[in-house]
Scaffold this motif. Sequence first.
Motif, PDB file in Angstrom:
ATOM      1  N   ALA A 103      -7.781   0.883   4.799  1.00 49.83           N
ATOM      2  CA  ALA A 103      -8.640   1.916   3.701  1.00 49.83           C
ATOM      3  C   ALA A 103      -8.149   3.147   4.246  1.00 49.83           C
ATOM      4  N   SER A 104      -8.044   4.189   3.546  1.00 52.42           N
ATOM      5  CA  SER A 104      -7.643   5.564   3.805  1.00 52.42           C
ATOM      6  C   SER A 104      -8.274   6.385   2.704  1.00 52.42           C
ATOM      7  N   ALA A 105      -8.292   7.809   2.876  1.00 53.51           N
ATOM      8  CA  ALA A 105      -8.999   8.698   1.860  1.00 53.51           C
ATOM      9  C   ALA A 105      -7.766   8.868   0.717  1.00 53.51           C
ATOM     10  N   LEU A 108       0.738  -1.271  -0.140  1.00 56.82           N
ATOM     11  CA  LEU A 108       0.007   0.215  -0.158  1.00 56.82           C
ATOM     12  C   LEU A 108       0.882   1.162  -0.047  1.00 56.82           C
ATOM     13  N   ALA A 109       1.977   1.267   0.649  1.00 59.54           N
ATOM     14  CA  ALA A 109       2.822   2.412   0.762  1.00 59.54           C
ATOM     15  C   ALA A 109       3.532   2.531  -0.695  1.00 59.54           C
ATOM     16  N   ALA A 147     -11.511  -9.618  -1.117  1.00 56.55           N
ATOM     17  CA  ALA A 147      -9.938  -9.319  -1.793  1.00 56.55           C
ATOM     18  C   ALA A 147     -10.386  -7.747  -2.489  1.00 56.55           C
ATOM     19  N   PHE A 148      -9.369  -6.919  -2.483  1.00 53.54           N
ATOM     20  CA  PHE A 148      -9.380  -5.610  -3.166  1.00 53.54           C
ATOM     21  C   PHE A 148      -8.317  -5.262  -3.835  1.00 53.54           C
ATOM     22  N   VAL A 149      -8.626  -4.803  -5.142  1.00 56.48           N
ATOM     23  CA  VAL A 149      -7.329  -4.127  -5.684  1.00 56.48           C
ATOM     24  C   VAL A 149      -7.322  -2.619  -5.486  1.00 56.48           C
ATOM     25  N   VAL A 150      -6.262  -2.226  -4.955  1.00 57.50           N
ATOM     26  CA  VAL A 150      -5.864  -0.757  -4.218  1.00 57.50           C
ATOM     27  C   VAL A 150      -5.250   0.123  -5.129  1.00 57.50           C
TER      28      VAL A 150
END
Length: 309
Positions: A159-161, A140-141, A283-286
């Motif tokens: 999750a974040s903005a 994610l970073a 599951a998610f694609v970020v």
Amino acid sequence: MGPAATGETGVAVELRQLRYFLEVARELHFGRAAEALRVAPSAVSQQVARLERELGTPLLDRSHRAVRLTEAGQRFAPRARAVLDAANAAADSVRVPSRVVRLGTSAGLGTRIAALAERAQLAEPPIRLELSYAPADDRLAAVGAGRLDAAVVRGDSRASAELDFTEVWTDELVIALPSAHPLAAEAAIPLGALAGVPLRIVPRDRNPDLHDTVYAAAAESGFVPTIAGEFGDALHEGFAALAIGPPSWTVFYAGHAQTLAIPGVSFVPATVGPDGRGLFLRAFVVTDARRPLSPVLAEFLDLCRRAGA
């Protein structure tokens, strides 16, 4: 690197300086910014200091334990982001279109990612996946820093903005337990049947979504798990403890379990609640919420959704 812009006043800044400043503004910490950028903290500090000298004003307040943006830094940050986006857009306008998606993943997603790669190759023209294996937080970073176009993660507790989480599929969790255990012969195991058997699971701070999913399912099944120990990244050690140690159990992703043959360990579907439903984790694609999706990334997201349908 050459100057990004030179005005009538002679002010010249480098795109690298803008990128380093924006990462510090995002992390509010030089060390974490350097880690995200994969450079030495001294390099980040030097480039930001040069940027401030060039502009003639401090952008960051370093007088407290936590780094803060000055008023000038708050005004400068969105404009610096706009400059970087404009530079990327300019480069994209003359660059040969790339059908590459830099994707963060993990070994446990192997079967899913292999199927995605096959589907991507069938696109017209094909989409090539450049895979990067790292823990979820690092993936994610890297998306936030622009080093990856997207990352696949299970669960959305992070999750974040600044990040868009697009749900693409659900992964089944199965029970892993000693083959000699009576329940190992069952076609499916009601989770409540494991109330008296200690659980091995990754610590919550390393995988909060998996941890919370298992504990919520156990609570619905009428018990609180007794912990036998961790089940971490060293799979061979974890499975050895299951196979030859005192009776215990853990959960494992069904897709990954199908690729394994572990002597003394059986994988059995779990059922939860009176309706006997399975145990699943989304599951998610970020992607980076601050940047518009490129056409190829939007196409890849659609491909992921269709793969999970």
